[in-house]
Design an enzyme around this catalytic site. Structure first.
Site, PDB file in Angstrom:
ATOM      1  N   GLU A  99       0.829  -1.209   0.000  1.00 49.39           N
ATOM      2  CA  GLU A  99       0.000   0.000   0.000  1.00 49.39           C
ATOM      3  C   GLU A  99       0.863   1.260   0.000  1.00 49.39           C
ATOM      4  OE1 GLU A  99      -2.938  -0.292  -0.795  1.00 49.39           O
ATOM      5  OE2 GLU A  99      -3.061  -2.447  -0.450  1.00 49.39           O
ATOM      6  N   HIS A 102       1.936   2.278  -3.386  1.00 54.11           N
ATOM      7  CA  HIS A 102       1.035   3.162  -4.121  1.00 54.11           C
ATOM      8  C   HIS A 102       1.281   4.629  -3.764  1.00 54.11           C
ATOM      9  CE1 HIS A 102      -1.182   0.048  -6.069  1.00 54.11           C
ATOM     10  NE2 HIS A 102      -1.659  -0.475  -4.955  1.00 54.11           N
TER      11      HIS A 102
END
Length: 227
Positions: A99, A102
């Site tokens: 995550e 990203h």
């Protein structure tokens, strides 16, 4: 589901998707119980990775659910599920790093990530309308509505296609960071993190395959309406 010549392909992809989802769940369940080498929680890893990459202003939040982890490019937040946020496992470490991957993409304005973000809202609205257009087009035999539905499904296919490099790159960044900092520990930890991220990547491949099957199905129906 609109019946057409590719209905059986759609069903086959759907079954495969369910199997892949089960594989992801079992893989994460396995590595979610193995403590990582540094006993760092998912939140710890995310915070470290963000801070070391000049993203100290991005908060790491806990969100309800299981595998509901995501990066919000609008609010600029990393959101980790309950099974990741406070858990010091190999699986949690891998998901958290993914995550943050990203967030790193957002920092450099990765073109594919930017394009996906621009497509998300209008495509969501269009896909909610698409089934109605298709049903009305079939019932009233209005080929224009069928072709409009085909266009919307084509855009959905493009969205899934753009998603693949975004997700693969985030996993690449995650593994590179974990290995460079020695957070994966032994070969077991490295293999565990890779297994979790590979299983997650397969779900995006399945999503693309489903979008492709649906697009081919609707396209075939639209073409037959012109005959």
């Amino acid at each position: 589901m609109i019946l057409g010549p590719y209905t059986f392909l759609i069903l086959a992809v759907f079954i495969a998707s369910m199997l892949i989802q089960g594989y992801l769940s079992s893989t994460y369940r396995k590595w979610g119980q193995v403590r990582n080498a540094r006993s760092l929680t998912g939140a710890d890893v995310a915070r470290m990775m963000l801070d070391e990459n000049g993203l100290g202003h991005i908060p790491v939040n806990a969100v309800p659910g299981n595998l509901t982890d995501h990066y919000d490019p609008i609010r600029k937040t990393v959101n980790l599920s309950e099974s990741v946020y406070g858990v010091p496992s190999v699986g949690a470490m891998a998901v958290a790093a993914h995550e943050v991957g990203h967030a790193l993409q957002d920092k450099v304005r990765m073109p594919a990530l930017v394009l996906r973000g621009q497509m998300a809202v209008p495509l969501s609205l269009g896909m909610n309308l698409a089934p109605l257009l298709l049903m009305v087009g079939i019932v009233l035999q209005i080929s224009g509505l069928l072709w409009l539905g085909a266009v919307l499904f084509g855009l959905a296919l493009l969205f899934h296609l753009v998603t693949l490099p975004v997700e693969f790159d985030a996993s690449r960044r995650a593994l590179a960071y974990l290995n460079s900092r020695g957070l994966s520990g032994s070969d077991q930890g490295v293999n565990g993190a890779r297994s979790v991220l590979t299983a997650a990547a397969l779900t995006y491949v399945a999503g693309f395959a489903m979008a492709l099957a649906q697009f081919l199905n609707i396209l075939s129906i639209a073409r037959s309406s012109d005959d």
